[in-house]
Design a protein around this motif. Structure first.
Motif, PDB file in Angstrom:
ATOM      1  N   THR A  47       0.845  -1.198   0.000  1.00 17.37           N
ATOM      2  CA  THR A  47       0.000   0.000   0.000  1.00 17.37           C
ATOM      3  C   THR A  47       0.875   1.240   0.000  1.00 17.37           C
ATOM      4  OG1 THR A  47      -1.772  -1.127   1.205  1.00 17.37           O
ATOM      5  CG2 THR A  47      -1.797   1.277   1.228  1.00 17.37           C
ATOM      6  N   ASN A  49       0.491   5.289   0.341  1.00 22.60           N
ATOM      7  CA  ASN A  49      -0.421   6.360   0.736  1.00 22.60           C
ATOM      8  C   ASN A  49       0.041   7.680   0.135  1.00 22.60           C
ATOM      9  OD1 ASN A  49      -2.173   4.861   2.624  1.00 22.60           O
ATOM     10  ND2 ASN A  49      -0.247   4.554   3.691  1.00 22.60           N
ATOM     11  N   PRO A  96      -9.808  11.111  -3.621  1.00 18.36           N
ATOM     12  CA  PRO A  96      -9.666  10.101  -2.567  1.00 18.36           C
ATOM     13  C   PRO A  96     -10.269   8.762  -2.990  1.00 18.36           C
ATOM     14  CG  PRO A  96     -10.383  12.177  -1.627  1.00 18.36           C
ATOM     15  CD  PRO A  96     -10.447  12.338  -3.130  1.00 18.36           C
ATOM     16  N   VAL A  98      -9.165   4.155  -3.218  1.00 19.57           N
ATOM     17  CA  VAL A  98      -8.142   3.115  -3.275  1.00 19.57           C
ATOM     18  C   VAL A  98      -8.092   2.600  -4.704  1.00 19.57           C
ATOM     19  CG1 VAL A  98      -7.453   0.847  -2.420  1.00 19.57           C
ATOM     20  CG2 VAL A  98      -8.484   2.501  -0.864  1.00 19.57           C
ATOM     21  N   TYR A  99      -6.909   2.618  -5.280  1.00 22.31           N
ATOM     22  CA  TYR A  99      -6.689   2.252  -6.674  1.00 22.31           C
ATOM     23  C   TYR A  99      -5.742   1.051  -6.706  1.00 22.31           C
ATOM     24  CZ  TYR A  99      -8.600   6.924  -7.254  1.00 22.31           C
ATOM     25  OH  TYR A  99      -9.405   8.042  -7.199  1.00 22.31           O
ATOM     26  N   LYS A 100      -6.219  -0.065  -7.220  1.00 21.87           N
ATOM     27  CA  LYS A 100      -5.445  -1.303  -7.216  1.00 21.87           C
ATOM     28  C   LYS A 100      -4.502  -1.383  -8.413  1.00 21.87           C
ATOM     29  CE  LYS A 100      -8.978  -3.827  -4.729  1.00 21.87           C
ATOM     30  NZ  LYS A 100      -8.301  -4.005  -3.487  1.00 21.87           N
ATOM     31  N   GLN A 113      -1.855  -1.496  -3.893  1.00 20.65           N
ATOM     32  CA  GLN A 113      -2.845  -0.442  -4.044  1.00 20.65           C
ATOM     33  C   GLN A 113      -2.246   0.915  -3.710  1.00 20.65           C
ATOM     34  OE1 GLN A 113      -5.928  -1.687  -1.392  1.00 20.65           O
ATOM     35  NE2 GLN A 113      -4.818  -1.058   0.443  1.00 20.65           N
ATOM     36  N   ALA A 115      -3.476   4.245  -1.972  1.00 24.58           N
ATOM     37  CA  ALA A 115      -4.548   4.807  -1.156  1.00 24.58           C
ATOM     38  C   ALA A 115      -4.401   6.329  -1.193  1.00 24.58           C
ATOM     39  CB  ALA A 115      -4.458   4.286   0.272  1.00 24.58           C
ATOM     40  N   LYS A 117      -5.681   9.863   0.047  1.00 23.11           N
ATOM     41  CA  LYS A 117      -6.442  10.423   1.184  1.00 23.11           C
ATOM     42  C   LYS A 117      -6.398  11.930   1.159  1.00 23.11           C
ATOM     43  CE  LYS A 117      -5.347   6.412   3.901  1.00 23.11           C
ATOM     44  NZ  LYS A 117      -4.809   5.835   5.060  1.00 23.11           N
TER      45      LYS A 117
END
Length: 117
Positions: A47, A49, A96, A98-100, A113, A115, A117
């Protein structure tokens, strides 16, 4: 004045005008960068961010063995990296969510992913 001299003078005048419009040294704002490594069919970190509404750069390094592909249908991004290759992808500001993403050569294990925010 001969024709060649007139053309040369017009050309220099045009270049001077362009120089006044376009600065010689353009200092682009440095993009925030995030490192992503793929090794043995897995992405690390899984992940990433990032802040919403800000362009950023993802620097992907394939530590091998063999090739791997970073691919995301949601983000419309893909790049293939041979073992030992590092590439950067620039992303436009994102909303905003979550993009895989996944690695096409190891789809069962190379998953991650972004994320926002």
């Amino acid at each position: 004045m001969n024709t060649l001299h007139c053309l040369f003078r017009v050309h220099l005048t045009g270049l001077a005008a362009i120089g006044l419009i376009l600065p010689l040294h353009v200092h682009a704002e440095e993009l925030p960068s995030y490192a992503l490594t793929v090794a043995n069919g897995r992405f690390q970190p899984e992940t990433i961010n990032v802040p919403a509404g800000q362009r950023f750069k993802l620097i992907i390094t394939n530590k091998g063995p063999g090739p791997e592909e970073f691919e995301s249908f949601e983000l419309r991004k893909e790049t293939v990296l041979g073992a030992g290759v590092t590439r950067a992808l620039v992303f436009a500001p994102m909303k905003p969510g979550v993009y895989k993403f996944f690695g096409e050569f190891h789809p069962d294990t190379a998953k991650g992913q972004i994320a926002v925010k």
